[in-house]
Design an enzyme around this catalytic site. Structure first.
Site, PDB file in Angstrom:
ATOM      1  N   TYR A 187      22.884 -44.760 -19.341  1.00  0.00           N
ATOM      2  CA  TYR A 187      23.674 -43.775 -18.596  1.00  0.00           C
ATOM      3  C   TYR A 187      24.738 -43.090 -19.431  1.00  0.00           C
ATOM      4  O   TYR A 187      25.874 -42.943 -18.992  1.00  0.00           O
ATOM      5  CB  TYR A 187      24.342 -44.447 -17.380  1.00  0.00           C
TER       6      TYR A 187
ATOM      7  N   ASP B 166      16.217 -57.613  -2.035  1.00  0.00           N
ATOM      8  CA  ASP B 166      16.399 -57.443  -3.478  1.00  0.00           C
ATOM      9  C   ASP B 166      17.555 -58.352  -3.906  1.00  0.00           C
ATOM     10  O   ASP B 166      18.719 -57.993  -3.761  1.00  0.00           O
ATOM     11  CB  ASP B 166      16.677 -55.967  -3.781  1.00  0.00           C
TER      12      ASP B 166
HETATM   13  C1  LIG Z   1      19.799 -54.563 -11.884  1.00  0.00           C
HETATM   14  C2  LIG Z   1      19.168 -54.409 -10.563  1.00  0.00           C
HETATM   15  C3  LIG Z   1      17.859 -53.896 -10.442  1.00  0.00           C
HETATM   16  C4  LIG Z   1      17.070 -53.396 -11.630  1.00  0.00           C
HETATM   17  O1  LIG Z   1      16.775 -54.384 -12.557  1.00  0.00           O
HETATM   18  P1  LIG Z   1      16.393 -53.959 -14.062  1.00  0.00           P
HETATM   19  O2  LIG Z   1      16.051 -55.257 -14.713  1.00  0.00           O
HETATM   20  O3  LIG Z   1      17.605 -53.302 -14.618  1.00  0.00           O
HETATM   21  O4  LIG Z   1      15.242 -53.032 -13.978  1.00  0.00           O
HETATM   22  C5  LIG Z   1      17.323 -53.819  -9.174  1.00  0.00           C
HETATM   23  N1  LIG Z   1      18.004 -54.236  -8.090  1.00  0.00           N
HETATM   24  C6  LIG Z   1      19.247 -54.747  -8.174  1.00  0.00           C
HETATM   25  C7  LIG Z   1      19.935 -55.218  -6.938  1.00  0.00           C
HETATM   26  C8  LIG Z   1      19.876 -54.843  -9.410  1.00  0.00           C
HETATM   27  O5  LIG Z   1      21.135 -55.312  -9.481  1.00  0.00           O
END
Ligand SMILES: *Cc1c(COP(=O)(O)O)cnc(C)c1O
Length: 430
Positions: free
Chosen positions: A21, A250
């Protein structure tokens, strides 16, 4: 070939390497690291920095953790990588067993992916294929809550916050999804039945086209470092059940103890249909992620088109080296010291950071688990703030109006105290 060989490391990095970024033509400064150990990062300049970031939520057991180092060396001497198509190996099997043991039933079908964003893509594919297999292709949209972050690939971007995410740059290329307002109530607030109204309405209105809800349980990380009331999650789980929508949690940032529970879903006593794990999975040693679902979802996909195959298979799927390290990291987690570590960090952060709510420069100081946030009134000058922090011997990387830390679990009270004082002094100086 450009004549770059005579450039200093600093100049080469500046002129040739993209960093996250930031612009290639006028990037933010980057500091060269020579080594790291425990909770300390050593720069080439000799400066020693106490790490407040865990290298973005990942390095929970500290740098050069002796157990993780040992396992990594052993695995290199055995095999670093083989393809996962048609072959399998002990590190993946062992990691799979540990994940299935650790996760609540019925989560038990494990896809080992190579990064967090990819695991989110895989989770979304699972949800779409689940409905395709039941001849319900119209269930292809995702519902999420504003203020979220799910990664940088295109489908993941489509469910990041529509304003502070990247929708404005790529709007024509990004799928349109359904956004509910960001939850207003924090875990400390009294629950108010009215605050679930919009969610209920959105489910009633859109459920026929919804494949899944995707969200970060309780803690929204890179989308704004906000904490929300567990009852939102309870409500969403109930609505998902009522309206036949899958729930994707997630937990890439929240998983493995960071919020004070092994998984943040536990704060709401909710089990998702699909969970994404990453970041701390390898103790921050290398990139690895996992998407885990239920037998029901997996078996339904198995009845579908393409001979029931899940249509994903990255080159480095199930990388043995990463799996072996992840497996040892989970072994450390299973021993349970993280609980004491995280609650000690939480107590310390509350003591040192919450009083900063008094400062006029601070809009809100908040703490949840081993996460401490100062949301400032003004946007922080990142380059300037980092120069100051490095002088103070700490590594803290702010973004936007957010000054925040989520240190390694092994950090000492004294190191933590140095981090908090640096944050407090910064907040008093602006
Ligand atoms: C960091 C993150 C991602 C992406 O993971 P990468 O390994 O950077 O691709 C997705 N979801 C959440 C909640 C994250 O904190």
């Amino acid at each position: 070939m450009t004549s770059s060989s005579r450039l200093s490391n600093e100049a080469f990095d500046h002129q040739h390497l993209w960093h996250p970024y930031t612009s290639m033509s006028h990037p933010l400064p980057s500091y060269e690291v020579s080594s790291a150990k425990g909770a300390t990062i050593t720069l080439k300049s000799g400066a020693q920095l106490i790490d407040g970031m865990s290298s973005w939520w990942a390095v929970i057991h500290g740098y050069r953790n002796p157990r993780l180092d040992k396992v990594a060396h052993q695995q290199i001497d055995t095999v670093s990588h083989v393809m996962f198509g048609g072959l399998t190996h002990e590190p993946a099997i062992k990691l799979g067993r540990q994940l299935v043991d650790m996760l609540p039933a019925p989560l038990e079908k494990v896809f080992i992916a190579d990064s967090g964003s990819v695991s989110v893509e895989v989770a979304i594919k699972m949800a779409l294929q689940y409905w395709l297999a039941q001849s319900r292709p119209e269930k292809s949209k995702l519902l999420t809550i504003k203020g979220g972050y799910h990664g940088d690939t295109f489908k993941a971007m489509s469910v990041c916050d529509p304003e502070n995410g990247m929708h404005s740059f790529f709007n024509k290329a990004i799928a349109t999804q359904i956004f509910a307002d960001a939850p207003e109530l924090t875990p400390d607030d009294e629950w108010d039945e009215n605050s679930g109204q919009q969610l209920t309405l959105w489910f009633e209105q859109f459920h026929k086209e919804l494949a899944a809800v995707i969200l970060e349980p309780i803690v929204q990380g890179a989308g704004g470092m906000r904490f929300y009331h567990p009852n939102y999650l309870k409500l969403i789980r109930a609505l998902c059940d009522k309206y036949e929508v899958l729930l994707i949690a997630d937990e890439i940032a929240t998983g493995f103890g960071r919020t004070g529970r092994l998984f943040a879903c536990e704060h709401a006593e909710v089990t998702p249909d699909i969970i994404c794990l990453g970041k701390a999975l390898t103790g921050g040693y290398m990139t690895l992620a996992a998407t885990v679902t239920t037998a029901k979802v997996a078996e339904t996909i198995g009845q579908g088109p393409a001979g029931g195959a899940l249509m994903h298979g990255p080159t480095f799927m199930g990388n043995p080296l990463a799996c072996a390290v992840a497996s040892e990291s989970l072994a450390i987690i299973s021993e349970g010291n993280w609980q004491q570590q995280v609650s000690t960090i939480e107590k310390h952060l509350k003591e040192k950071l919450l009083p900063l709510n008094e400062l006029s420069s601070v809009r809100e100081a908040r703490v949840f688990g081993a996460i401490g946030v100062l949301e400032m009134e003004q946007t922080i000058d990142v380059a300037e703030a980092q120069r100051l922090f490095i002088k103070r011997g700490v590594w803290i990387r702010p973004f936007g109006r957010l000054l925040y830390i989520m240190p390694p679990y092994i950090i000492s009270e004294q190191e933590l105290s140095t981090l908090c004082s640096a944050m407090a002094d910064y907040a008093k100086s602006v």
